[in-house]
Design a protein around this motif. Structure first.
Motif, short mmCIF file in Angstrom:
data_model
loop_
_atom_site.label_atom_id
_atom_site.label_comp_id
_atom_site.label_asym_id
_atom_site.label_seq_id
_atom_site.Cartn_x
_atom_site.Cartn_y
_atom_site.Cartn_z
N ILE A 110 10.12 8.55 -16.39
CA ILE A 110 11.33 8.55 -17.21
C ILE A 110 11.33 7.26 -18.01
N ARG A 111 11.20 7.36 -19.33
CA ARG A 111 11.05 6.19 -20.20
C ARG A 111 12.42 5.75 -20.71
N VAL A 112 12.66 4.41 -20.66
CA VAL A 112 13.93 3.84 -21.11
C VAL A 112 13.65 2.88 -22.24
N GLY A 113 14.38 3.02 -23.35
CA GLY A 113 14.18 2.14 -24.50
C GLY A 113 15.50 1.81 -25.18
N THR A 114 15.45 0.85 -26.09
CA THR A 114 16.61 0.46 -26.90
C THR A 114 16.33 0.84 -28.34
N THR A 132 0.83 -1.21 0.00
CA THR A 132 0.00 0.00 0.00
C THR A 132 0.87 1.26 0.00
N VAL A 133 2.17 1.10 -0.20
CA VAL A 133 3.10 2.22 -0.24
C VAL A 133 4.13 1.94 -1.32
N SER A 134 4.55 2.98 -2.06
CA SER A 134 5.51 2.83 -3.14
C SER A 134 6.76 3.64 -2.84
N PRO A 135 7.90 3.27 -3.45
CA PRO A 135 9.15 3.99 -3.18
C PRO A 135 9.18 5.37 -3.83
N HIS A 136 10.06 6.23 -3.31
CA HIS A 136 10.23 7.56 -3.91
C HIS A 136 10.70 7.44 -5.36
N ILE A 137 11.68 6.59 -5.60
CA ILE A 137 12.11 6.29 -6.97
C ILE A 137 11.79 4.82 -7.26
N GLY A 138 10.91 4.60 -8.20
CA GLY A 138 10.57 3.24 -8.62
C GLY A 138 11.22 2.93 -9.95
N VAL A 139 11.65 1.69 -10.12
CA VAL A 139 12.27 1.24 -11.37
C VAL A 139 11.54 -0.02 -11.83
N LEU A 140 10.96 0.05 -13.03
CA LEU A 140 10.27 -1.10 -13.63
C LEU A 140 11.04 -1.48 -14.90
N ILE A 141 11.82 -2.55 -14.81
CA ILE A 141 12.76 -2.89 -15.89
C ILE A 141 12.05 -3.53 -17.08
N ASN A 142 11.16 -4.45 -16.81
CA ASN A 142 10.44 -5.16 -17.88
C ASN A 142 9.33 -5.98 -17.26
N ILE A 200 9.27 9.51 -8.68
CA ILE A 200 9.80 9.23 -10.02
C ILE A 200 9.64 7.75 -10.34
N LEU A 201 9.22 7.46 -11.57
CA LEU A 201 9.20 6.09 -12.08
C LEU A 201 10.10 6.02 -13.30
N VAL A 202 11.14 5.17 -13.24
CA VAL A 202 12.00 4.87 -14.38
C VAL A 202 11.48 3.58 -14.98
N CYS A 203 11.01 3.61 -16.24
CA CYS A 203 10.22 2.50 -16.77
C CYS A 203 10.62 2.16 -18.21
N ASN A 204 10.73 0.87 -18.48
CA ASN A 204 10.94 0.36 -19.84
C ASN A 204 9.76 0.78 -20.72
N VAL A 205 10.05 1.28 -21.93
CA VAL A 205 8.98 1.71 -22.84
C VAL A 205 8.07 0.55 -23.22
#
Length: 448
Positions: free
Chosen positions: A229-233, A169-179, A210-215
């Motif tokens: 923040i969108r990350v792609g190849t 029920t709580v999320s981090p300040h900076i989240g990273v979703l790789i895939n 902030i969410l750093v996320c794979n496109v």
């Protein structure tokens, strides 16, 4: 620092649901705190670890007692028998409580694959740069083990599995979703439910987060409340772009800067790892880590075992352990990275995932020997025979019952000067305790 837990458990009847590594960690902290009315343990297996003073509830019906308690600390590997909202007790986890205490200091990292590499690499770079930081979570380090080390400026790198996220029920300040890939359907039943669990990495963020996320797995418009923040190849429209220029190198474009990955000076292999490097590069930029410090940490980083790990040579054959591979995409990446692969070992526990993508890739892949083992190996073999008449080079397929037999077959056919890789695209459960034990067994069978 453990006193900060007290309001959650003071004078409460507490149950530890599961008594593995995390349950034992919670036990030690709660006993040291000493303010619970009681601390008992429920686990399907009989007591195997001393917990003096605790009542043990074991057997097939060990979950029937949950509503006899005020607070239940659920271990990630435990599957609740009922919907969580149907219980009268408060069901928590180490991650949940830890995030309530420190969420503003946490960089939370999740994804189907690559989260441990990304987590350990980020921690290593931050530590190398002189940052006050700790690493914990699904990487194998219970959060409560580090409570006394957390200061007001400590950066917390926290790996999160879908099971840890499922009820958060709580999320981090900076989240990273790789895939996100097809995985754990034996537990979730549908991809929608699995994706929903992963999306809890950002569900409870705010506009300052902030969410750093794979496109490839972006939230729907309006679904993410934080800065994205969108990350792609090879994706120029992404905020962070991994630009694969072939023989000219691989670059990361972010924030107006173009960073060349020093491919010949680092130990991480393959484009999938270069994507993880780009994610860490972006997060380090957010945290004020300079390019020189980032490069120094990247060069000194030692990859985790069982992740396309080079084991050594025998009879002129190079052997690689990629036991962490439990989905099609990672096996495909391994074969794309090891261009001299002569033999690949595939198969394990069958969780019902679709192997069509892998079968199509293998049909066009030049690897001469494909050893198929265990339940998924046999299923792949049968599906090729039944559904893929156009599959190229069926004579490359070799059936084996188990890993030991698969290794014997691989040793007999792999040509010197080439590589053999274990990249199962399947889980190890029911055959081995975990992917680590499977990788160790592979190494033993190769070199004994």
């Amino acid at each position: 620092m453990i006193e900060r837990i007290d309001p959650w458990v003071h004078n409460k009847r507490v149950l530890l649901l599961g008594f593995g590594r995390e349950g034992q960690s919670t036990w030690q902290v709660l006993k040291q705190l000493g303010t619970c009315a009681c601390v008992d343990i429920a686990d399907q297996k009989p007591a195997a670890v001393d917990a003096d003073g605790a009542r043990w509830i074991t057997g097939d019906h060990y979950q029937n007692c949950l509503d006899d308690y005020d607070v239940v600390f659920k271990s990630p590997g435990i599957v609740l028998e009922r919907p969580i909202e149907s219980y009268r007790c408060a069901i928590l986890s180490q991650a949940e409580l830890f995030f309530h205490l420190f969420r503003d200091q946490i960089i939370g990292i999740t994804g189907t694959k690559g989260k441990s590499t990304t987590t350990s690499l980020l921690y290593h770079v931050l530590k190398s740069a002189g940052q006050d930081c700790v690493v914990m979570g699904n990487i194998g380090i219970p959060a409560f083990d580090h409570l006394e080390e957390i200061g007001p400026d400590t950066r917390i790198v926290f790996e999160l599995s879908c099971h840890q996220l499922e009820y958060m029920t709580v999320s981090p300040h900076i989240g990273v979703l790789i895939n996100i890939h097809e995985e754990h359907l034996d537990h979730y039943g549908t991809m929608e439910k699995y994706v929903a669990a992963k999306h809890r990495i950002f569900r409870n963020q705010g506009s300052d987060d902030i969410l750093v996320c794979n496109v490839q797995c972006l939230p729907e418009p309006g679904e993410c409340p934080s800065r994205l923040i969108r990350v792609g190849t090879n994706c120029p429209n992404a905020d962070v772009n991994v630009d694969n220029c072939g023989e000219n190198g691989t670059f990361v474009d972010y924030g107006g800067r173009r960073y060349r990955i020093p491919e010949t000076e680092i130990r991480l292999l393959g484009q999938h790892n270069y994507f993880d490097i780009a994610v860490v590069y972006a997060v380090c930029g957010l945290l004020g880590i300079g390019e020189a410090a980032f490069t120094e940490g990247l060069k000194s980083y030692e990859p985790l075992p069982h992740r396309l790990q080079y084991l050594g040579q025998r009879d002129g054959v190079k052997y690689y352990d990629d036991s962490i591979s439990t989905i099609c995409a990672t096996t495909i990446q391994a074969l794309k990275t090891l261009t001299d692969a002569d033999t690949v070992l595939i198969g394990g526990m069958d969780r019902g995932i679709d192997y069509g993508e892998l079968i199509q890739f293998l049909s066009g892949c030049p690897v001469p020997h494909i050893v198929l083992m265990e339940a998924t190996g046999r299923r792949i073999y049968e599906e090729i025979g039944r559904d893929y008449p156009e599959f190229a080079g069926r004579d490359r397929l070799i059936l084996a019952d188990h890993l030991e037999e698969a290794v014997r077959a691989a040793r007999s056919v792999t040509r010197p000067g080439h590589s053999c890789v274990l990249s199962p695209a399947a889980a190890s459960y029911g055959i081995f305790r975990n992917f680590e034990e499977r990788g160790e067994a592979f190494s033993r069978y190769v070199f004994e």
